[in-house]
Design a protein around this motif. Structure first.
Motif, PDB file in Angstrom:
ATOM      1  N   ARG A 222       0.959  -1.083   0.326  1.00  0.00           N
ATOM      2  CA  ARG A 222      -0.155   0.366   0.154  1.00  0.00           C
ATOM      3  C   ARG A 222       1.242   1.269  -0.190  1.00  0.00           C
ATOM      4  NH1 ARG A 222      -5.624   0.491   0.876  1.00  0.00           N
ATOM      5  NH2 ARG A 222      -5.816  -1.465  -0.219  1.00  0.00           N
ATOM      6  N   SER A 225       2.110   1.826  -3.947  1.00  0.00           N
ATOM      7  CA  SER A 225       1.090   3.023  -4.813  1.00  0.00           C
ATOM      8  C   SER A 225       0.982   3.938  -4.028  1.00  0.00           C
ATOM      9  CB  SER A 225       0.114   0.984  -4.815  1.00  0.00           C
ATOM     10  OG  SER A 225      -0.270   1.439  -3.828  1.00  0.00           O
ATOM     11  N   ILE A 229       1.999   6.974  -6.248  1.00  0.00           N
ATOM     12  CA  ILE A 229       0.356   7.916  -6.841  1.00  0.00           C
ATOM     13  C   ILE A 229       0.859   9.357  -5.831  1.00  0.00           C
ATOM     14  CG2 ILE A 229      -1.995   8.312  -6.411  1.00  0.00           C
ATOM     15  CD1 ILE A 229      -1.918   6.622  -8.226  1.00  0.00           C
ATOM     16  N   SER A 232       3.726  11.451  -8.107  1.00  0.00           N
ATOM     17  CA  SER A 232       3.688  11.877  -9.055  1.00  0.00           C
ATOM     18  C   SER A 232       2.306  13.093  -9.406  1.00  0.00           C
ATOM     19  CB  SER A 232       3.002  10.877 -10.185  1.00  0.00           C
ATOM     20  OG  SER A 232       1.921  10.109  -9.769  1.00  0.00           O
ATOM     21  N   ALA A 233       1.095  12.852  -8.541  1.00  0.00           N
ATOM     22  CA  ALA A 233       0.336  13.537  -8.560  1.00  0.00           C
ATOM     23  C   ALA A 233       0.655  15.426  -8.063  1.00  0.00           C
ATOM     24  CB  ALA A 233      -0.501  13.543  -7.472  1.00  0.00           C
ATOM     25  N   GLY A 270       1.366   8.010 -18.367  1.00  0.00           N
ATOM     26  CA  GLY A 270       0.402   7.971 -17.445  1.00  0.00           C
ATOM     27  C   GLY A 270       0.340   6.312 -17.520  1.00  0.00           C
ATOM     28  N   LEU A 271       0.742   5.348 -18.617  1.00  0.00           N
ATOM     29  CA  LEU A 271       0.871   4.316 -18.491  1.00  0.00           C
ATOM     30  C   LEU A 271       1.664   3.798 -17.645  1.00  0.00           C
ATOM     31  CD1 LEU A 271       0.097   3.234 -22.396  1.00  0.00           C
ATOM     32  CD2 LEU A 271      -1.331   2.725 -20.651  1.00  0.00           C
ATOM     33  N   ILE A 273       3.079   4.710 -15.071  1.00  0.00           N
ATOM     34  CA  ILE A 273       2.123   5.010 -13.733  1.00  0.00           C
ATOM     35  C   ILE A 273       1.788   3.770 -13.264  1.00  0.00           C
ATOM     36  CG2 ILE A 273       1.420   6.020 -11.768  1.00  0.00           C
ATOM     37  CD1 ILE A 273       2.094   8.547 -13.056  1.00  0.00           C
ATOM     38  N   LEU A 274       0.861   3.859 -14.245  1.00  0.00           N
ATOM     39  CA  LEU A 274      -0.844   2.910 -14.046  1.00  0.00           C
ATOM     40  C   LEU A 274       0.419   1.165 -14.201  1.00  0.00           C
ATOM     41  CD1 LEU A 274      -3.428   2.540 -16.827  1.00  0.00           C
ATOM     42  CD2 LEU A 274      -2.635   0.274 -14.936  1.00  0.00           C
ATOM     43  N   ILE A 277       2.062   0.657 -11.193  1.00  0.00           N
ATOM     44  CA  ILE A 277       1.189   0.622  -9.683  1.00  0.00           C
ATOM     45  C   ILE A 277       0.589  -0.705  -9.432  1.00  0.00           C
ATOM     46  CG2 ILE A 277      -0.366   1.319  -8.304  1.00  0.00           C
ATOM     47  CD1 ILE A 277       0.407   3.926  -8.982  1.00  0.00           C
ATOM     48  N   PHE A 278       0.477  -1.318 -10.887  1.00  0.00           N
ATOM     49  CA  PHE A 278      -0.456  -2.285 -11.008  1.00  0.00           C
ATOM     50  C   PHE A 278       0.453  -3.815 -10.049  1.00  0.00           C
ATOM     51  CE2 PHE A 278      -2.821  -5.732 -14.548  1.00  0.00           C
ATOM     52  CZ  PHE A 278      -3.726  -5.597 -13.552  1.00  0.00           C
ATOM     53  N   ASN A 281       0.882  -4.174  -7.082  1.00  0.00           N
ATOM     54  CA  ASN A 281       0.019  -4.605  -6.455  1.00  0.00           C
ATOM     55  C   ASN A 281      -0.009  -5.863  -6.408  1.00  0.00           C
ATOM     56  OD1 ASN A 281      -1.934  -1.983  -4.905  1.00  0.00           O
ATOM     57  ND2 ASN A 281      -1.688  -1.563  -6.744  1.00  0.00           N
ATOM     58  N   ILE A 282      -0.053  -6.398  -7.746  1.00  0.00           N
ATOM     59  CA  ILE A 282      -0.523  -7.848  -7.638  1.00  0.00           C
ATOM     60  C   ILE A 282       0.775  -8.565  -7.614  1.00  0.00           C
ATOM     61  CG2 ILE A 282       0.055  -9.760  -9.666  1.00  0.00           C
ATOM     62  CD1 ILE A 282      -1.082  -8.299 -11.902  1.00  0.00           C
TER      63      ILE A 282
END
Lengths: 296, 321
Positions: A222, A225, A229, A232-233, A270-271, A273-274, A277-278, A281-282
């Motif tokens: 957690r 990830s 976020i 980058s935010a 963006g990809l 980052i996505l 994180i993905f 998480n997995i």
């Protein structure tokens, strides 16, 4: 060499072996682990892999499309941005800025948070109660808001945003570790350890620690990830990493108006980052389930 | 029970005090705003008195009182947050229930996989893409702001949907639909991440309830699946959701600050971020205090509400003291 195991004694798997057995039987989890390994490789060797300098501007190569486009060239594999900088190199250096910093922050927070959490759980009275109150206070505010508050005091900048996110993520660890250590300490096998004469260190090391690894993995997943976020935010909002740093959020903040003429400059960061994180998480979620399966 | 509430309110007081100390620090950077004679403590006390009377200082950008500006921008944020929050519950609870009822099935893993994927999408990126394509390129929905400038609606409650309905403007009906259209995209973007959280929590709680013996008893009594869900599963799962929802709301509020920046939604997030750019310390102090105190109060209220609603939690508390 012949199999010398003449007696049919069964090899009993240790919890770590059980965990690995469970983990490696899941295809998606294994794929994610390989992908994570690749990310680590790119993270360490980014300066050697990157074909160009991330800040090198080439006025004659503005908005070069990626290589699979008819007009693209292999020299600039993922194209160039509106200042003629190579997108692939920027993404690779950005991996260090975004993912690398997120890992760094999360591990520091893990160490500090776990130490304080365990200390709080084995101590009694005023210290424990004070810690509990402070943690409740810090936890009731979401990490991004806490980071924005810190930045409003410190002023924008990458260092400040990292410090703010670190400070904001420590309480999560303290709280999580505190709760799970506290629950373990209530159990009967701990009393058995105490009756055997174990000191506090041995109780924590051999009694509690193997049973809170699942919590630690969950908290770390957690934290990583949400750190990605948040970094980058804040970069996107212009409060974190400043241009021309190629932090992924910062890369996006200047580029959104290019989406129609040069979609790759917007879609790729963006990809990145996505996907990062993905993957995190997995791996984290599968590892957690495997640890539970390993303990049972 | 009484001690529990006292403890929570105690927590609220400590948090707010800590926040006002940060606020005081920020405010003391504004030259000539607070009279800085006397010692630190009397200055801090004066500051607290000023806050209690609603004096948050004057913004250096527009020269307006900070409180007046916050009263304009904060309802806009709340409107966005509430609609996203309601959307995420309306979508998340049924999907989470379906996944939890069939835990371990392929449907369950599909739902969880997709929601993990959506959870990983950075919200500012999604917001930019959605805005660029849906609003600018395909012209389906308005791009920025809360209302078309054609409509002249007086601000009464600050909530645009309510204001347009009660307005005596002859076109208030059209204005209402226009406000709804403006709200749609930011709401959907803002609701994505909370929805996945609601799905995940709901699925865990539902599958916990499904393991209980009273579900077996209900099934052996011959109740149909719908009856079991309505009478037993949801009634036992939803009270456990309330603490998570409380935490979710604060996450929504923070995510809203990022979403607002992309959609130019005139809310407190965009306002606060602009104040940080301009180093407008009085405004930063006011905005930070407002958002943080709101979040902390909402959390404490949810915790108290959880205990009041859920008899099982209450039993645990009695056992503690």
């Amino acid at each position: 060499m012949p199999n010398l195991n003449v007696f049919a004694d069964e090899h009993i798997l240790s919890p770590a072996e059980q965990t690995w057995k469970h983990y490696s039987s899941q295809q998606i989890a294994m794929a994610a682990l390989w992908a994570l390994g690749l990310l680590f490789f790119l993270l360490v060797f980014a300066p050697f892999i990157a074909p160009h300098e991330p800040d090198l501007r080439q006025a004659h190569l503005l908005l070069q499309p990626p290589s699979w486009d008819d007009k693209g060239t292999v020299d600039y594999f993922l194209g160039t941005d509106d200042l003629g900088r190579d997108v692939l190199s920027r993404l690779l250096y950005g991996l260090q800025l975004t993912f690398g910093n997120a890992l760094l922050i999360s591990f520091i927070a893990l160490i500090i948070g776990t130490t304080i959490g365990i200390t709080a759980a084995i101590s009694h009275g005023l210290l424990s109660s004070t810690l509990h109150h402070i943690m409740d206070t810090a936890l009731s505010i979401p990490s991004l808001l806490l980071a924005i508050i810190f930045i409003s005091v410190l002023g924008p900048g990458l260092d400040h945003s990292l410090l703010a996110i670190l400070l904001a993520s420590i309480p999560q660890f303290i709280r999580g570790v505190y709760l799970s250590v506290y629950q373990e300490l209530q159990k009967e096998y701990i009393i058995a350890l105490k009756l055997d004469g174990a000191n506090n260190y041995r109780i924590i090391r051999y009694g509690v620690f193997p049973n809170i690894i699942e919590t630690l993995v969950n908290l770390l997943t957690r934290a990583i990830s949400s750190a990605i976020i948040d970094i980058s935010a804040l970069g996107f909002l212009g409060l974190g990493a400043q241009r021309p740093l190629s932090e992924w959020g910062t890369m996006l903040s200047g580029a959104t108006d290019l989406v129609f003429i040069a979609p790759w400059t917007v879609v790729l960061p963006g990809l990145a980052i996505l996907v990062t994180i993905f993957i995190v998480n997995i791996v984290g979620e599968s590892l957690r389930q495997s640890i539970i399966a390993g303990i049972d | 029970m009484f001690f529990y509430i006292i403890r929570r309110i105690n927590l609220l007081v400590i948090t707010v005090t800590a926040l006002t100390v940060i606020g005081f620090f920020l405010r003391s950077r504004v030259a000539g705003d607070l009279a800085l004679e006397g010692n630190l403590f009397s200055n801090y006390f004066d500051y607290l008195m000023a806050i209690v009377q609603g004096d948050l200082g004057v913004t250096s950008g527009t020269g307006q009182p900070v409180l007046d500006e916050i009263l304009i921008v904060f309802p806009a944020t709340l409107e966005l947050c509430f609609s996203a929050f309601i959307l995420s519950i309306a979508v998340g609870v049924p999907i989470g229930t379906i996944a939890g009822m069939q835990r371990g099935s392929s449907l369950d893993s599909t739902i969880m996989g997709i929601s993990l994927f959506i959870f990983s999408i950075p919200v500012f990126w999604l917001a930019s893409l959605v805005m660029m394509y849906f609003a600018l390129n395909w012209n389906w929905l308005p791009v920025t702001g809360r209302l078309n400038l054609l409509y002249e609606i007086d601000s009464v409650t600050g909530f645009m949907l309510i204001d347009t309905l009660i307005s005596d403007n002859p076109h208030s009906q059209d204005a209402f639909y226009d406000a709804l259209k403006h709200l749609l995209l930011p709401t959907i973007v803002l609701a994505t991440v909370p929805t996945t959280e609601v799905i995940r929590q709901m699925r865990n709680h539902v599958s916990d309830v499904m393991k209980q013996k009273y579900i077996k008893a209900a099934a052996s009594k011959g109740l149909s699946k719908t009856e079991i869900i309505m009478r037993h599963v949801l009634r036992n799962a939803i009270p456990n959701m309330i603490p998570h929802l409380g935490l979710q709301f604060s996450t929504v509020l923070t995510t809203a600050m990022v979403t607002e920046a992309v959609f130019s939604w005139p809310g407190i997030g965009r306002w606060l971020i602009n104040s940080i750019y301009q180093q407008d310390h009085a405004a930063i102090q006011g905005g930070m205090l407002t958002v943080a105190i709101f979040v902390v109060t909402a959390n404490v209220l949810t915790e108290i509400l959880t205990v009041v609603i859920n008899p099982i939690r209450r039993k645990e508390l009695y056992a503690q003291s």
